[in-house]
Design a protein around this motif. Structure first.
Motif, PDB file in Angstrom:
ATOM      1  N   PHE A  66       0.840  -1.201   0.000  1.00  0.00           N
ATOM      2  CA  PHE A  66       0.000   0.000   0.000  1.00  0.00           C
ATOM      3  C   PHE A  66       0.881   1.259   0.000  1.00  0.00           C
ATOM      4  N   PHE A  67       1.879   1.288   0.901  1.00  0.00           N
ATOM      5  CA  PHE A  67       2.745   2.460   0.993  1.00  0.00           C
ATOM      6  C   PHE A  67       3.675   2.593  -0.203  1.00  0.00           C
ATOM      7  N   ARG A  68       4.110   1.509  -0.764  1.00  0.00           N
ATOM      8  CA  ARG A  68       4.943   1.599  -1.965  1.00  0.00           C
ATOM      9  C   ARG A  68       4.171   2.291  -3.080  1.00  0.00           C
ATOM     10  N   VAL A  69       2.931   1.887  -3.282  1.00  0.00           N
ATOM     11  CA  VAL A  69       2.090   2.507  -4.313  1.00  0.00           C
ATOM     12  C   VAL A  69       1.848   3.987  -3.978  1.00  0.00           C
ATOM     13  N   LYS A  70       1.544   4.287  -2.702  1.00  0.00           N
ATOM     14  CA  LYS A  70       1.329   5.687  -2.288  1.00  0.00           C
ATOM     15  C   LYS A  70       2.570   6.533  -2.574  1.00  0.00           C
ATOM     16  N   MET A  71       3.738   6.007  -2.218  1.00  0.00           N
ATOM     17  CA  MET A  71       4.967   6.781  -2.420  1.00  0.00           C
ATOM     18  C   MET A  71       5.291   6.942  -3.906  1.00  0.00           C
ATOM     19  N   GLU A  72       4.989   5.956  -4.715  1.00  0.00           N
ATOM     20  CA  GLU A  72       5.186   6.097  -6.158  1.00  0.00           C
ATOM     21  C   GLU A  72       4.306   7.218  -6.698  1.00  0.00           C
ATOM     22  N   ARG A  73       3.051   7.247  -6.271  1.00  0.00           N
ATOM     23  CA  ARG A  73       2.132   8.305  -6.723  1.00  0.00           C
ATOM     24  C   ARG A  73       2.575   9.675  -6.208  1.00  0.00           C
ATOM     25  N   PHE A  74       3.023   9.714  -4.955  1.00  0.00           N
ATOM     26  CA  PHE A  74       3.501  10.953  -4.353  1.00  0.00           C
ATOM     27  C   PHE A  74       4.698  11.494  -5.140  1.00  0.00           C
ATOM     28  N   PHE A  75       5.644  10.621  -5.475  1.00  0.00           N
ATOM     29  CA  PHE A  75       6.821  11.024  -6.232  1.00  0.00           C
ATOM     30  C   PHE A  75       6.425  11.550  -7.611  1.00  0.00           C
ATOM     31  N   ALA A  76       5.529  10.841  -8.284  1.00  0.00           N
ATOM     32  CA  ALA A  76       5.073  11.277  -9.610  1.00  0.00           C
ATOM     33  C   ALA A  76       4.375  12.632  -9.512  1.00  0.00           C
ATOM     34  N   SER A  77       3.564  12.814  -8.482  1.00  0.00           N
ATOM     35  CA  SER A  77       2.864  14.082  -8.278  1.00  0.00           C
ATOM     36  C   SER A  77       3.849  15.228  -8.047  1.00  0.00           C
ATOM     37  N   PHE A  78       4.884  14.967  -7.252  1.00  0.00           N
ATOM     38  CA  PHE A  78       5.879  16.009  -6.997  1.00  0.00           C
ATOM     39  C   PHE A  78       6.634  16.373  -8.272  1.00  0.00           C
ATOM     40  N   GLN A  79       6.943  15.387  -9.106  1.00  0.00           N
ATOM     41  CA  GLN A  79       7.618  15.705 -10.363  1.00  0.00           C
ATOM     42  C   GLN A  79       6.720  16.567 -11.253  1.00  0.00           C
ATOM     43  N   LYS A  80       5.438  16.236 -11.307  1.00  0.00           N
ATOM     44  CA  LYS A  80       4.504  17.034 -12.105  1.00  0.00           C
ATOM     45  C   LYS A  80       4.424  18.450 -11.554  1.00  0.00           C
ATOM     46  N   ARG A  81       4.439  18.573 -10.227  1.00  0.00           N
ATOM     47  CA  ARG A  81       4.373  19.900  -9.608  1.00  0.00           C
ATOM     48  C   ARG A  81       5.610  20.716  -9.951  1.00  0.00           C
ATOM     49  N   ILE A  82       6.772  20.100  -9.909  1.00  0.00           N
ATOM     50  CA  ILE A  82       8.005  20.817 -10.252  1.00  0.00           C
ATOM     51  C   ILE A  82       7.945  21.289 -11.696  1.00  0.00           C
ATOM     52  N   LEU A  83       7.524  20.417 -12.598  1.00  0.00           N
ATOM     53  CA  LEU A  83       7.404  20.802 -14.000  1.00  0.00           C
ATOM     54  C   LEU A  83       6.399  21.936 -14.173  1.00  0.00           C
ATOM     55  N   ALA A  84       5.273  21.846 -13.485  1.00  0.00           N
ATOM     56  CA  ALA A  84       4.272  22.915 -13.558  1.00  0.00           C
ATOM     57  C   ALA A  84       4.849  24.234 -13.067  1.00  0.00           C
ATOM     58  N   ASP A  85       5.609  24.187 -11.974  1.00  0.00           N
ATOM     59  CA  ASP A  85       6.213  25.410 -11.450  1.00  0.00           C
ATOM     60  C   ASP A  85       7.175  26.037 -12.448  1.00  0.00           C
ATOM     61  N   LEU A  86       7.835  25.210 -13.231  1.00  0.00           N
ATOM     62  CA  LEU A  86       8.792  25.709 -14.210  1.00  0.00           C
ATOM     63  C   LEU A  86       8.127  26.183 -15.495  1.00  0.00           C
ATOM     64  N   ALA A  87       7.028  25.540 -15.874  1.00  0.00           N
ATOM     65  CA  ALA A  87       6.507  25.751 -17.221  1.00  0.00           C
ATOM     66  C   ALA A  87       5.168  26.484 -17.319  1.00  0.00           C
ATOM     67  N   LEU A  88       4.369  26.480 -16.269  1.00  0.00           N
ATOM     68  CA  LEU A  88       3.027  27.050 -16.372  1.00  0.00           C
ATOM     69  C   LEU A  88       2.988  28.530 -16.001  1.00  0.00           C
ATOM     70  N   THR A  89       1.994  29.202 -16.543  1.00  0.00           N
ATOM     71  CA  THR A  89       1.774  30.601 -16.177  1.00  0.00           C
ATOM     72  C   THR A  89       1.115  30.650 -14.799  1.00  0.00           C
ATOM     73  N   ALA A  90       1.051  31.835 -14.227  1.00  0.00           N
ATOM     74  CA  ALA A  90       0.410  32.003 -12.920  1.00  0.00           C
ATOM     75  C   ALA A  90      -1.053  31.556 -12.980  1.00  0.00           C
ATOM     76  N   GLU A  91      -1.749  31.899 -14.067  1.00  0.00           N
ATOM     77  CA  GLU A  91      -3.146  31.494 -14.199  1.00  0.00           C
ATOM     78  C   GLU A  91      -3.274  29.973 -14.295  1.00  0.00           C
ATOM     79  N   GLU A  92      -2.416  29.352 -15.086  1.00  0.00           N
ATOM     80  CA  GLU A  92      -2.466  27.892 -15.216  1.00  0.00           C
ATOM     81  C   GLU A  92      -2.170  27.200 -13.885  1.00  0.00           C
ATOM     82  N   LYS A  93      -1.220  27.729 -13.119  1.00  0.00           N
ATOM     83  CA  LYS A  93      -0.910  27.171 -11.803  1.00  0.00           C
ATOM     84  C   LYS A  93      -2.119  27.286 -10.875  1.00  0.00           C
ATOM     85  N   TYR A  94      -2.773  28.444 -10.904  1.00  0.00           N
ATOM     86  CA  TYR A  94      -3.934  28.665 -10.051  1.00  0.00           C
ATOM     87  C   TYR A  94      -5.070  27.709 -10.418  1.00  0.00           C
TER      88      TYR A  94
END
Length: 192
Positions: free
Chosen positions: A124-152
């Motif tokens: 259960f935790f392995r799957v949770k941590m995999e999803r958490f890691f993927a989510s954090f990578q998406k967040r980092i990419l969004a922070d780098l690439a999206l506009t303020a409106e898109e982030k909001y």
């Protein structure tokens, strides 16, 4: 209020009564109020938290006083300073209560015991941590690439029920924008 059960925390797992009892005895129930601080920088991180209700926030303050919100944790989310939790180090972050909450904390040692006693919890935790890691990578990419409106817009889609409970500067620091930019984005969206 009815006490949280292992089935609430580990949704989707089918426990025997013994496994359920083993899991439930490892958690401690807490009732933090808005403004309560659960973790500060420099503290050893020995627990992670499951949010049954309410909202918690992880953030960092630079030596210059600038605040960066890394995560909001709402119902059914987990929160901790995971770098310190997994390495046995000291926290770099604060965790505070943004909205009165009911949380369940569990220590690293108790988690390790559960992994051995109830192996499906480790999966259960392995799957949770995999999803958490993927989510954090998406967040980092969004922070780098999206506009303020898109982030909001991404934020209100991810956290539809908490915007009214958090301060503007918390949201702006999560999005990596100024409170003035946040106001402009909201104003532009309201005009459409």
């Amino acid at each position: 209020m009815q006490k949280c059960t292992a089935c609430d925390i580990f949704k989707g797992l089918d426990f025997s009564e013994k496994e359920k009892d083993l899991a439930e005895e490892k958690f401690e129930e807490l009732f933090p109020k808005k403004g309560d601080v659960l973790l500060t920088p420099g503290q050893p991180v020995t627990h992670q938290y499951f949010v049954l209700s309410g909202c918690l926030r992880t953030y960092h303050i630079t030596p210059a006083g600038k605040e960066y919100t890394l995560q909001f944790a709402v119902t059914d989310w987990w929160i901790s300073d995971y770098t310190a939790f997994f390495t046995g180090g000291e926290s770099m972050f604060y965790i505070d209560c943004v909205k009165d909450a009911v949380v369940y904390k569990i220590s690293r040692d108790s988690m390790e015991q559960l992994y051995t006693q109830v192996p499906q919890i480790e999966s259960f935790f392995r799957v949770k941590m995999e999803r958490f890691f993927a989510s954090f990578q998406k967040r980092i990419l969004a922070d780098l690439a999206l506009t303020a409106e898109e982030k909001y817009l991404r934020f209100i889609k991810s956290y539809p029920d908490i915007e009214q409970h958090i301060k503007n500067y918390h949201l702006a620091s999560y999005l990596g924008i100024t409170t003035e930019s946040l106001s402009r984005v909201r104003h532009e969206l309201a005009r459409r």
